[in-house]
Design a protein around this motif. Sequence first.
Motif, PDB file in Angstrom:
ATOM      1  N   UNK A   9      65.944 -94.303 -93.512  1.00  0.00           N
ATOM      2  CA  UNK A   9      65.621 -92.901 -93.786  1.00  0.00           C
ATOM      3  C   UNK A   9      64.944 -92.720 -95.137  1.00  0.00           C
ATOM      4  N   UNK A  10      64.892 -93.760 -95.959  1.00  0.00           N
ATOM      5  CA  UNK A  10      64.174 -93.667 -97.226  1.00  0.00           C
ATOM      6  C   UNK A  10      62.684 -93.420 -97.023  1.00  0.00           C
ATOM      7  N   UNK A  11      62.195 -93.657 -95.803  1.00  0.00           N
ATOM      8  CA  UNK A  11      60.782 -93.387 -95.529  1.00  0.00           C
ATOM      9  C   UNK A  11      60.458 -91.909 -95.685  1.00  0.00           C
ATOM     10  N   UNK A  12      61.444 -91.033 -95.424  1.00  0.00           N
ATOM     11  CA  UNK A  12      61.212 -89.599 -95.595  1.00  0.00           C
ATOM     12  C   UNK A  12      61.050 -89.227 -97.065  1.00  0.00           C
ATOM     13  N   UNK A  13      61.535 -90.072 -97.966  1.00  0.00           N
ATOM     14  CA  UNK A  13      61.336 -89.860 -99.397  1.00  0.00           C
ATOM     15  C   UNK A  13      60.077 -90.572 -99.885  1.00  0.00           C
ATOM     16  N   UNK A  14      59.826 -91.778 -99.375  1.00  0.00           N
ATOM     17  CA  UNK A  14      58.667 -92.553 -99.810  1.00  0.00           C
ATOM     18  C   UNK A  14      57.365 -91.887 -99.417  1.00  0.00           C
ATOM     19  N   UNK A  15      57.339 -91.276 -98.267  1.00  0.00           N
ATOM     20  CA  UNK A  15      56.086 -90.711 -97.757  1.00  0.00           C
ATOM     21  C   UNK A  15      55.564 -89.551 -98.607  1.00  0.00           C
ATOM     22  N   UNK A  16      56.352 -88.520 -98.953  1.00  0.00           N
ATOM     23  CA  UNK A  16      55.808 -87.461 -99.818  1.00  0.00           C
ATOM     24  C   UNK A  16      55.495 -87.958-101.227  1.00  0.00           C
ATOM     25  N   UNK A  17      56.252 -88.960-101.718  1.00  0.00           N
ATOM     26  CA  UNK A  17      55.929 -89.536-103.025  1.00  0.00           C
ATOM     27  C   UNK A  17      54.555 -90.209-102.978  1.00  0.00           C
ATOM     28  N   UNK A  18      54.252 -90.876-101.865  1.00  0.00           N
ATOM     29  CA  UNK A  18      52.941 -91.515-101.709  1.00  0.00           C
ATOM     30  C   UNK A  18      51.824 -90.467-101.683  1.00  0.00           C
ATOM     31  N   UNK A  19      52.082 -89.333-101.074  1.00  0.00           N
ATOM     32  CA  UNK A  19      51.065 -88.278-101.048  1.00  0.00           C
ATOM     33  C   UNK A  19      50.832 -87.740-102.455  1.00  0.00           C
ATOM     34  N   UNK A  20      51.887 -87.530-103.223  1.00  0.00           N
ATOM     35  CA  UNK A  20      51.737 -87.065-104.599  1.00  0.00           C
ATOM     36  C   UNK A  20      50.943 -88.077-105.429  1.00  0.00           C
ATOM     37  N   UNK A  21      51.200 -89.360-105.198  1.00  0.00           N
ATOM     38  CA  UNK A  21      50.438 -90.407-105.894  1.00  0.00           C
ATOM     39  C   UNK A  21      48.963 -90.342-105.512  1.00  0.00           C
TER      40      UNK A  21
END
Length: 231
Positions: free
Chosen positions: A155-167
């Motif tokens: 479920x960490x993918x739900x956190x990694x994905x918006x962080x990647x968009x911000x990057x």
Amino acid sequence: MAESRVPRWMVPTLCVVAPVTLGLAATGPGAVFAAHAQLFLLTYSGVFALVAMSLTVMIGLTATDRSLLTIRYRVLAQAGHRTTSTVGMTFLVAHLMVKILAGHASAADAVVFGLGPIGLGAMAFDLFLIVLLSGVTRFWFAAGTRPGLWRGLHALSYLAWPVAIMHGLTAGRQAAPWVVWGYVLCLVFVGLALLNRAVLVVRPIVPVREGEPEPSPTPVRTRRKSKAEQR
């Protein structure tokens, strides 16, 4: 015990393809092609990685939908989920390598995360790496006594994905309009998939099984027989 999801041919294939690729790159035409490929990856690998990861999240949410998809289509969705995640991680690793080779970042910048634009990219990579490793070793969690730990890590993918968009929106040069619109569409579609998943959790629906008719939306009530009819 479940078998590993990693194909047996993958490691031998990589051992053959890697030296052949390096040998071809040492030639004149190969060096020119490698330079063009590096420039292409330097420009677009991050975008392709984010799009692939967005598809991975959407397909992963769809694969858990037991109300509309039969077992056959859920299996196909899971295969698509694994394929897009592999493609996304491949472009993500390529994105890091070409950035390091071009001098835009150091090796430490790829893994040491922070709150800056580059630090957010490192955070997304670390989280996606944990998700990838948890997916590859899923059979170990399933065979153990704590299968719920796998769900938490995945479920960490739900956190990694918006962080990647911000990057992607803050690091490097200013994003082109089509890139921004692509990120917006990814946010919209993933949001819809999450909303659908939340509705199914709150209001569970009877699963559709292979070879069975779909359940009626309004159950038919049978009239009780009177005492005279029972006689």
